[in-house]
Design an enzyme around this catalytic site. Structure first.
Site, PDB file in Angstrom:
ATOM      1  N   ASP A  75      36.018  -8.524 -32.796  1.00 31.12           N
ATOM      2  CA  ASP A  75      34.240  -8.267 -32.356  1.00 31.12           C
ATOM      3  C   ASP A  75      34.360  -6.834 -33.668  1.00 31.12           C
ATOM      4  O   ASP A  75      34.583  -6.190 -33.164  1.00 31.12           O
ATOM      5  CB  ASP A  75      33.642  -8.245 -31.356  1.00 31.12           C
ATOM      6  N   HIS A 130      38.326  -6.769 -29.898  1.00 29.74           N
ATOM      7  CA  HIS A 130      37.957  -5.707 -30.852  1.00 29.74           C
ATOM      8  C   HIS A 130      38.761  -4.914 -32.142  1.00 29.74           C
ATOM      9  O   HIS A 130      39.607  -3.753 -31.128  1.00 29.74           O
ATOM     10  CB  HIS A 130      36.904  -4.248 -29.971  1.00 29.74           C
TER      11      HIS A 130
END
Length: 782
Positions: free
Chosen positions: A144, A296
């Site tokens: 992400d 992430h």
């Protein structure tokens, strides 16, 4: 009556006329010939003479009006700046994921309970929500908040090392910023998902903002890769079990836009940087199960994440796992769809606009920081120089090359150019006569074709040594040249017709001319009519911006202006220069620069006090400052070659004027716009703190300047209010003047209406009712 002129413009009684009367101007005209900006140094039209009984010609040439179109361009420019700020502010709303959203206390519906116990892949486009889990020994690594130029390439390299595929839930604004990374993700067989444009919390935004976030991201993807995506993940989401009521409502909005939602089985919480080992442990599925793993690749230091990906893939590859994209894991078609040509074009334009806005905002931030630092540095530096100037005076130190004092007071000629000065001319003349100076005085009132009773009122006084010269209207420089031509003495003092002198002023001016190297002396101009707010603002400006600066300019040998209200000169110096030039509207600035370039020193005498009448309305103030600024630009352009001369005057003077009188005022509207924007969309405290800091520095500088001038510090209460209206008026004057000059429009002389501040005979030559009490100044020793 004494000193009246006859019909031919001659003076009576006759005065001794020097042999020189013609001033050289051909050289000045030749300097600007064939120049594309010659209007900056071309004699402007002068005011019209008195009305003639003869009828006007049938057709006359019209003077071009002041330009107006630039205000439209300024408005457009400000709108573009505002748009850039808004776009950049929207993009940088949230950078990366920082804290998990705490669960909200709610009463989940049966539908939500079912979703919480289901799989991480949600299809809620139908009547009933459906979810799916990954097959065994299948892992879908998801990343992400990217792409990020530092960490995304490292993640991609690690995936390539193991032949793994992954899904990247990209933030649209970062796709726009780093389109090459989005293209690399697609080229290496990975999948892109929609993670909103600015990483907005979809539970806290209205429906239109949610749809805008999704739409902008799709356009950014189209512009960067030519693709759209049907896969989405809401920011601040985690596993299905952690879905809150508000999140469920926002997910329904996402589904209504046609998205397949991908949450996670395993949330590594790598954004908190718990350590590589903990991330690895959180990412490994138990007992051969399949899993969607959330990581992430942006939003902070992701070194631990990159290391964990390597360990996870090494471990799972050994256990027979396959690492694929979300859609591949479920046996679905790719989430990528080809974007249309229109979407690709709009997306490319959006990406370009975002990068341009970011670059512009960053550059502007540095420019404004530099401008603020320069402004504060200037205030501090000039305050130190002013202290040095005052210390030198208090210590009785002689200036460089100073000659002994005059053995006897030398004779002086005072020249008063006057055009429609009936309101104050008598007060001016009385103050010149009521002097403590013991030398011989000649006072020449040069009436420049006034249409009122200026000449009659000056002559009616019948004061000794006062002569009135009438001449056709030709402008202030021409009137000064007439006075210089008729002057009987070497030392000249020029006085405006709306100005009154203190009794000791002439003596203080003359004292500085005892130094043979000094060609001109600037006096200390003060605002006499300072009762209203506009008058008080100008009073502060005169003390801080004019008189304080002149102390510094003397020490730096770069005096830009001896004010027309009060200045002393050597006649021989003016003769050598060809008199006062008519080439600019700022004849005092032009003359001062010419003197300095000719090698003469120009000094400042703070004890030589002159009280002047300042404009009393914003309209009158605009006219005055418009003329001043335009004339200063003319003078700067005329003397531009001074920066190449060996003497540092040109570089210091023109460099200072260019930076602080032209460039910084041009930035002032952007400063105000950024302040308003920052206050409206963010925390106003930093803006208020910066503004208060500047005001405090100005107040301290103003206090010291007032103290040096013997003025009351109580006047500083209006200084914070000067930041509103007055400051804006001043920088708009600069913009108007610069536009006028660049477009080649010849500005006419703007006459300021006089109110007769010093017209009361009981106040003339002393302190008028509107003048505050001053600290006594010592008279010149005889």
């Amino acid at each position: 009556m004494s000193g009246l002129a006859d019909e031919d413009g001659q003076i009576w009684p006759p005065a001794p006329v020097p042999a020189w009367q013609d001033f050289r101007s051909a050289q000045q005209r030749n300097e600007t010939a064939q120049d594309p900006l010659a209007a900056l140094a071309t004699p402007p039209p002068t005011d019209s003479p008195a009305p003639s009984p003869m009828p006007p010609p049938a057709a006359t040439a019209r003077t071009p009006a002041a330009p107006r179109g630039h205000w439209f361009l300024l408005a457009v420019g400000m709108l573009l700046v505002a748009a850039a700020l808004m776009l950049n502010g929207y993009v940088t709303n949230v950078v990366g994921e920082t804290h998990a959203t705490p669960p909200a206390a709610d009463r989940p519906s049966a539908e939500l309970e079912k979703v919480r116990h289901g799989g991480p892949i949600l299809n809620i486009t139908g009547n009933e929500p459906a979810s799916a889990r990954l097959p065994s020994r299948t892992i879908a690594l998801t990343f992400d908040d990217g792409p990020d130029p530092g960490w995304t390439p490292q993640v991609l390299d690690t995936l390539k090392k193991y032949g793994a595929k992954a899904t990247f839930f990209a933030v649209g604004s970062k796709v726009a910023k780093y389109p090459e990374l989005a293209r690399r993700i697609v080229a290496e067989g990975h999948e892109l998902g929609n993670h909103t444009y600015s990483h907005a919390d979809l539970t806290a935004v209205p429906g239109w903002r949610l749809r805008l976030e999704l739409s902008l991201t799709q356009r950014a993807l189209a512009g960067a890769t030519g693709l759209h995506t049907t896969l989405a993940r809401p920011p601040y989401s985690s596993t299905p079990a952690a879905i809150t009521g508000p999140q469920w409502a926002s997910m329904k909005e996402l589904a209504a836009q046609g998205y397949l939602l991908a949450l996670a089985d395993l949330d590594t919480r790598d954004w908190s940087r718990p350590g590589t080992a903990k991330i690895v442990k959180s990412a490994l599925p138990a007992r051969g199960r399949g899993a969607v793993v959330m990581m992430h690749d942006s939003g902070g230091d992701r070194r631990q994440t990159v290391e964990a990906v390597d360990h996870v893939l090494k471990d799972l590859t050994g256990k027979g796992y396959r690492a694929v994209t979300v859609t591949m894991a479920l046996g679905m078609p790719s989430a990528h769809r080809q974007a249309g040509a229109a979407d690709r074009f709009v997306g490319s334009a959006l990406n370009l606009a975002q990068r341009a806005a970011e670059t512009f905002t960053d550059a502007l931030s540095w420019v404004l920081f530099a401008a603020g630092a320069l402004t504060l540095g200037r205030l501090g530096f000039f305050a130190v120089l002013a202290w040095a100037h005052a210390h030198r005076r208090r210590g009785g130190k002689r200036r460089r090359g100073r000659a002994p004092a005059w053995p006897t007071p030398p004779p002086v000629t005072l020249i008063v150019p006057a055009y429609n000065e009936a309101a104050g001319i008598q007060a001016t003349v009385r103050s010149l006569v009521s002097t403590t100076y013991q030398g011989e005085l000649e006072i020449l009132v040069v009436d420049d074709g006034s249409t009122d009773d200026t000449a009659e009122l000056a002559a009616a006084l019948g004061l000794p040594g006062v002569r009135v010269i009438r001449r056709p209207n030709g402008g202030k420089p021409a009137a000064l040249n007439t006075g210089i031509a008729q002057a009987a003495h070497e030392l000249l003092i020029m006085v405006d017709g709306d100005t009154v002198f203190e009794p000791a002023t002439i003596g203080h001016l003359v004292r500085q001319l005892a130094d043979p190297a000094v060609g001109a002396v600037s006096g200390n101009t003060k605002v006499g009519n300072r009762r209203g707010m506009i008058g008080r603002w100008q009073h502060i400006e005169y003390v801080i911006g004019f008189n304080l600066d002149r102390r510094a300019f003397e020490l730096l040998d770069c005096m830009a202006t001896v004010p027309g209200a009060i200045g002393a000169f050597r006649r021989s110096a003016l003769v050598a220069l060809g008199g006062v030039s008519t080439a600019t509207l700022a004849e005092d600035t032009d003359l001062t620069m010419t003197l300095c370039r000719a090698g003469w020193r120009v000094v400042y005498e703070e004890k030589a006090l002159a009280w002047t009448e300042a404009p009393t309305s914003l309209g009158q103030l605009w006219k005055q400052r418009y003329r001043w600024c335009y004339g200063t630009l003319q003078a700067m352009w005329k003397h531009r070659r001074a920066v190449l001369e060996r003497d540092p005057f040109g570089r210091r003077c023109l460099g200072y004027l260019t930076l602080f009188q032209v460039l910084l005022p041009l930035l002032a509207p952007v400063v105000d716009l950024m302040a308003i924007y920052s206050t409206a969309v963010g925390d106003p405290l930093p803006v208020v703190a910066v503004w208060a800091g500047f005001v405090v520095v100005q107040v301290l500088t103003g206090w010291y300047a007032l103290r040096l001038d013997g003025e009351r510090a109580s006047a500083l209460w209006v200084l914070p209010l000067q930041q509103f209206v007055y400051r804006q008026l001043m920088y708009l004057v600069v913009i108007q003047s610069l536009a006028t000059a660049l477009l080649g429009v010849r500005l006419r002389w703007h006459t300021v209406r006089r109110e007769g501040t010093f017209s009361d005979p009981g106040d003339t030559g002393k302190q008028t009712r509107e003048m505050p009490p001053m600290r006594p100044t010592a008279d010149l020793p005889r």
